[in-house]
Design a protein around this motif. Structure first.
Motif, PDB file in Angstrom:
ATOM      1  N   PHE A   1      -1.033   9.402  -4.462  1.00 41.49           N
ATOM      2  CA  PHE A   1      -0.940   8.173  -3.695  1.00 41.49           C
ATOM      3  C   PHE A   1      -0.066   7.149  -4.394  1.00 41.49           C
ATOM      4  O   PHE A   1      -0.018   7.081  -5.631  1.00 41.49           O
ATOM      5  CB  PHE A   1      -2.333   7.560  -3.502  1.00 41.49           C
ATOM      6  CG  PHE A   1      -3.163   8.222  -2.437  1.00 41.49           C
ATOM      7  CD1 PHE A   1      -3.946   9.319  -2.733  1.00 41.49           C
ATOM      8  CD2 PHE A   1      -3.154   7.738  -1.134  1.00 41.49           C
ATOM      9  CE1 PHE A   1      -4.712   9.936  -1.752  1.00 41.49           C
ATOM     10  CE2 PHE A   1      -3.919   8.336  -0.144  1.00 41.49           C
ATOM     11  CZ  PHE A   1      -4.700   9.439  -0.459  1.00 41.49           C
ATOM     12  N   GLY A   2       0.605   6.314  -3.588  1.00 39.05           N
ATOM     13  CA  GLY A   2       1.250   5.139  -4.114  1.00 39.05           C
ATOM     14  C   GLY A   2       0.207   4.075  -4.440  1.00 39.05           C
ATOM     15  O   GLY A   2      -0.977   4.247  -4.138  1.00 39.05           O
ATOM     16  N   ALA A   3       0.657   2.982  -5.028  1.00 33.27           N
ATOM     17  CA  ALA A   3      -0.273   1.938  -5.468  1.00 33.27           C
ATOM     18  C   ALA A   3      -0.772   1.056  -4.330  1.00 33.27           C
ATOM     19  O   ALA A   3      -1.733   0.301  -4.512  1.00 33.27           O
ATOM     20  CB  ALA A   3       0.380   1.076  -6.541  1.00 33.27           C
TER      21      ALA A   3
ATOM     22  N   GLY B   1      -6.819  -2.570  -6.793  1.00 36.20           N
ATOM     23  CA  GLY B   1      -5.387  -2.761  -6.602  1.00 36.20           C
ATOM     24  C   GLY B   1      -4.548  -1.505  -6.768  1.00 36.20           C
ATOM     25  O   GLY B   1      -3.319  -1.592  -6.848  1.00 36.20           O
ATOM     26  N   GLN B   2      -5.195  -0.357  -6.793  1.00 31.19           N
ATOM     27  CA  GLN B   2      -4.464   0.904  -6.978  1.00 31.19           C
ATOM     28  C   GLN B   2      -4.759   1.876  -5.840  1.00 31.19           C
ATOM     29  O   GLN B   2      -5.724   1.714  -5.097  1.00 31.19           O
ATOM     30  CB  GLN B   2      -4.853   1.548  -8.308  1.00 31.19           C
ATOM     31  CG  GLN B   2      -4.495   0.722  -9.522  1.00 31.19           C
ATOM     32  CD  GLN B   2      -2.992   0.544  -9.665  1.00 31.19           C
ATOM     33  OE1 GLN B   2      -2.212   1.489  -9.497  1.00 31.19           O
ATOM     34  NE2 GLN B   2      -2.557  -0.674  -9.952  1.00 31.19           N
ATOM     35  N   GLY B   3      -3.937   2.884  -5.728  1.00 29.16           N
ATOM     36  CA  GLY B   3      -4.193   3.938  -4.774  1.00 29.16           C
ATOM     37  C   GLY B   3      -5.220   4.917  -5.309  1.00 29.16           C
ATOM     38  O   GLY B   3      -5.492   4.962  -6.505  1.00 29.16           O
ATOM     39  N   PRO B   4      -5.826   5.695  -4.426  1.00 32.71           N
ATOM     40  CA  PRO B   4      -6.786   6.709  -4.877  1.00 32.71           C
ATOM     41  C   PRO B   4      -6.140   7.690  -5.849  1.00 32.71           C
ATOM     42  O   PRO B   4      -4.997   8.109  -5.669  1.00 32.71           O
ATOM     43  CB  PRO B   4      -7.189   7.401  -3.573  1.00 32.71           C
ATOM     44  CG  PRO B   4      -6.911   6.406  -2.501  1.00 32.71           C
ATOM     45  CD  PRO B   4      -5.698   5.669  -2.960  1.00 32.71           C
TER      46      PRO B   4
ATOM     47  N   PHE C   1      -3.329  15.079  -3.045  1.00 34.07           N
ATOM     48  CA  PHE C   1      -2.417  13.989  -2.734  1.00 34.07           C
ATOM     49  C   PHE C   1      -2.124  13.155  -3.969  1.00 34.07           C
ATOM     50  O   PHE C   1      -3.008  12.888  -4.781  1.00 34.07           O
ATOM     51  CB  PHE C   1      -3.031  13.065  -1.685  1.00 34.07           C
ATOM     52  CG  PHE C   1      -3.095  13.650  -0.304  1.00 34.07           C
ATOM     53  CD1 PHE C   1      -3.827  13.014   0.683  1.00 34.07           C
ATOM     54  CD2 PHE C   1      -2.432  14.817   0.029  1.00 34.07           C
ATOM     55  CE1 PHE C   1      -3.895  13.543   1.971  1.00 34.07           C
ATOM     56  CE2 PHE C   1      -2.496  15.352   1.302  1.00 34.07           C
ATOM     57  CZ  PHE C   1      -3.237  14.702   2.269  1.00 34.07           C
TER      58      PHE C   1
ATOM     59  N   TYR D   1      -1.637   6.230   4.816  1.00 32.19           N
ATOM     60  CA  TYR D   1      -3.024   5.901   5.080  1.00 32.19           C
ATOM     61  C   TYR D   1      -3.183   4.389   5.190  1.00 32.19           C
ATOM     62  O   TYR D   1      -2.499   3.621   4.508  1.00 32.19           O
ATOM     63  CB  TYR D   1      -3.940   6.442   3.969  1.00 32.19           C
ATOM     64  CG  TYR D   1      -4.325   7.892   4.150  1.00 32.19           C
ATOM     65  CD1 TYR D   1      -3.437   8.915   3.819  1.00 32.19           C
ATOM     66  CD2 TYR D   1      -5.565   8.239   4.669  1.00 32.19           C
ATOM     67  CE1 TYR D   1      -3.792  10.248   3.999  1.00 32.19           C
ATOM     68  CE2 TYR D   1      -5.926   9.567   4.846  1.00 32.19           C
ATOM     69  CZ  TYR D   1      -5.032  10.560   4.506  1.00 32.19           C
ATOM     70  OH  TYR D   1      -5.393  11.874   4.695  1.00 32.19           O
TER      71      TYR D   1
ATOM     72  N   PHE E   1      -1.185   2.830   2.142  1.00 28.23           N
ATOM     73  CA  PHE E   1      -0.845   3.715   1.037  1.00 28.23           C
ATOM     74  C   PHE E   1       0.048   4.842   1.542  1.00 28.23           C
ATOM     75  O   PHE E   1      -0.273   5.494   2.533  1.00 28.23           O
ATOM     76  CB  PHE E   1      -2.103   4.343   0.436  1.00 28.23           C
ATOM     77  CG  PHE E   1      -3.030   3.371  -0.227  1.00 28.23           C
ATOM     78  CD1 PHE E   1      -4.119   2.856   0.462  1.00 28.23           C
ATOM     79  CD2 PHE E   1      -2.826   2.974  -1.536  1.00 28.23           C
ATOM     80  CE1 PHE E   1      -4.985   1.963  -0.132  1.00 28.23           C
ATOM     81  CE2 PHE E   1      -3.687   2.072  -2.147  1.00 28.23           C
ATOM     82  CZ  PHE E   1      -4.764   1.568  -1.445  1.00 28.23           C
TER      83      PHE E   1
ATOM     84  N   GLN F   1      -1.215  21.785   5.059  1.00 25.27           N
ATOM     85  CA  GLN F   1      -1.526  20.372   4.921  1.00 25.27           C
ATOM     86  C   GLN F   1      -2.386  19.919   6.087  1.00 25.27           C
ATOM     87  O   GLN F   1      -2.067  20.151   7.246  1.00 25.27           O
ATOM     88  CB  GLN F   1      -0.247  19.561   4.851  1.00 25.27           C
ATOM     89  CG  GLN F   1       0.530  19.814   3.578  1.00 25.27           C
ATOM     90  CD  GLN F   1      -0.312  19.648   2.335  1.00 25.27           C
ATOM     91  OE1 GLN F   1      -1.239  18.848   2.292  1.00 25.27           O
ATOM     92  NE2 GLN F   1      -0.021  20.438   1.314  1.00 25.27           N
TER      93      GLN F   1
ATOM     94  N   TYR G   1     -11.937  11.329  -5.216  1.00 25.65           N
ATOM     95  CA  TYR G   1     -10.894  10.459  -5.741  1.00 25.65           C
ATOM     96  C   TYR G   1     -11.556   9.249  -6.400  1.00 25.65           C
ATOM     97  O   TYR G   1     -12.676   8.879  -6.068  1.00 25.65           O
ATOM     98  CB  TYR G   1      -9.982   9.940  -4.610  1.00 25.65           C
ATOM     99  CG  TYR G   1      -9.118  10.979  -3.940  1.00 25.65           C
ATOM    100  CD1 TYR G   1      -9.615  11.760  -2.888  1.00 25.65           C
ATOM    101  CD2 TYR G   1      -7.793  11.175  -4.330  1.00 25.65           C
ATOM    102  CE1 TYR G   1      -8.817  12.700  -2.255  1.00 25.65           C
ATOM    103  CE2 TYR G   1      -6.983  12.110  -3.695  1.00 25.65           C
ATOM    104  CZ  TYR G   1      -7.509  12.861  -2.664  1.00 25.65           C
ATOM    105  OH  TYR G   1      -6.711  13.792  -2.031  1.00 25.65           O
TER     106      TYR G   1
ATOM    107  N   SER H   1       2.201  15.384  -1.046  1.00 23.75           N
ATOM    108  CA  SER H   1       1.572  16.602  -1.550  1.00 23.75           C
ATOM    109  C   SER H   1       2.455  17.781  -1.163  1.00 23.75           C
ATOM    110  O   SER H   1       3.489  17.613  -0.506  1.00 23.75           O
ATOM    111  CB  SER H   1       0.163  16.779  -0.994  1.00 23.75           C
ATOM    112  OG  SER H   1       0.207  17.081   0.380  1.00 23.75           O
TER     113      SER H   1
END
Lengths: 112, 117
Positions: free
Chosen positions: A102-104, B40-43, A100, A36, A89, B103, B35, A93
């Motif tokens: 997610f990465g950071a 600074g983080q992902g959802p 999902f 994303y 990101f 998906q 979410y 999943s």
């Protein structure tokens, strides 16, 4: 417990260069891996996605490489443009799970 | 509208107050997700609705958080007795069929920025 680890945290690339972002996952049940793109003040938007039955998927300047045995996947942005400056990101999943992980995130800055 | 909309775009409240965040999904989308995104983080997944029912609420951090989707369209995320740690961007996403469709692309709204003072 972070199930998807993303690196680097940020990167700076010159216009025309290649941006590479890496992600690693733990859960072998994951079978769907989207990337994303998020601009400031906006929600994330799907860029490209891959399933583990292929090792690479390309859409325009964006390519996902997938290594199932290493449980790693990466995003390559070819010919990077200033308009690509955003936070990216990775996520994972499974069909049986749906939500999902997610990465950071990686903040990409493309300099003119 | 063509996309997912969320209101308000920004919300400032005091610790201990109650807040409601609204999500309007894309018309016809049966699946809706909430979410939370910290700086600074992902959802981070909170809850997933398939139609009117919450199919998975395992991401809700505690019983101060609650969400509803009474008619299978608009959803409201409710936070009671807000704490400073609740400050984050709350994102809503929708997809056409949800898990039953395998998906799918999740379409995200712009988020509500919640600040608890």
């Amino acid at each position: 417990q972070q199930q998807v680890k993303q690196s680097p945290q940020s990167l700076i690339v010159q216009k025309g260069g290649i941006s590479i972002i890496n992600c690693a996952y733990e859960n072998t049940a994951f079978d769907y891996f989207p990337w994303y793109q998020q601009f400031p003040g906006k929600g994330p938007a799907l860029l490209i996605a891959i399933r583990p039955d292929v090792s690479e998927k390309k859409e325009g300047r964006f390519t996902i490489s997938f290594n199932k045995s290493a449980k790693q996947f990466s995003l390559h942005i070819m010919d990077s443009q200033p308009g690509d400056s955003a936070t990216y990101f990775c996520a994972a999943s499974s069909d049986s799970w749906g939500k999902f992980q997610f990465g950071a995130g990686t903040q990409v800055v493309v300099t003119p | 509208g063509a996309g997912v909309s969320q209101t308000p775009s920004n919300k400032v409240t005091e610790k201990g107050k109650y807040v409601e965040l609204r999500c309007d999904p894309i018309s016809g989308h049966t699946a809706l997700y909430w979410y939370r995104q910290s700086l600074g983080q992902g959802p981070e997944f909170l809850i997933y609705f398939q139609g009117t029912g919450a199919a998975d609420d395992s991401g809700l951090p505690n019983d101060r958080f609650f969400a509803v989707r009474p008619e299978g369209s608009v959803s409201t995320l409710k936070i009671q007795r807000t704490e400073r740690g609740d400050s984050a961007v709350y994102l809503c996403a929708s997809s056409l069929k949800g898990w039953r469709g395998g998906q799918e692309t999740q379409y995200f709204g712009p988020g509500t920025r919640l600040l608890v003072l």
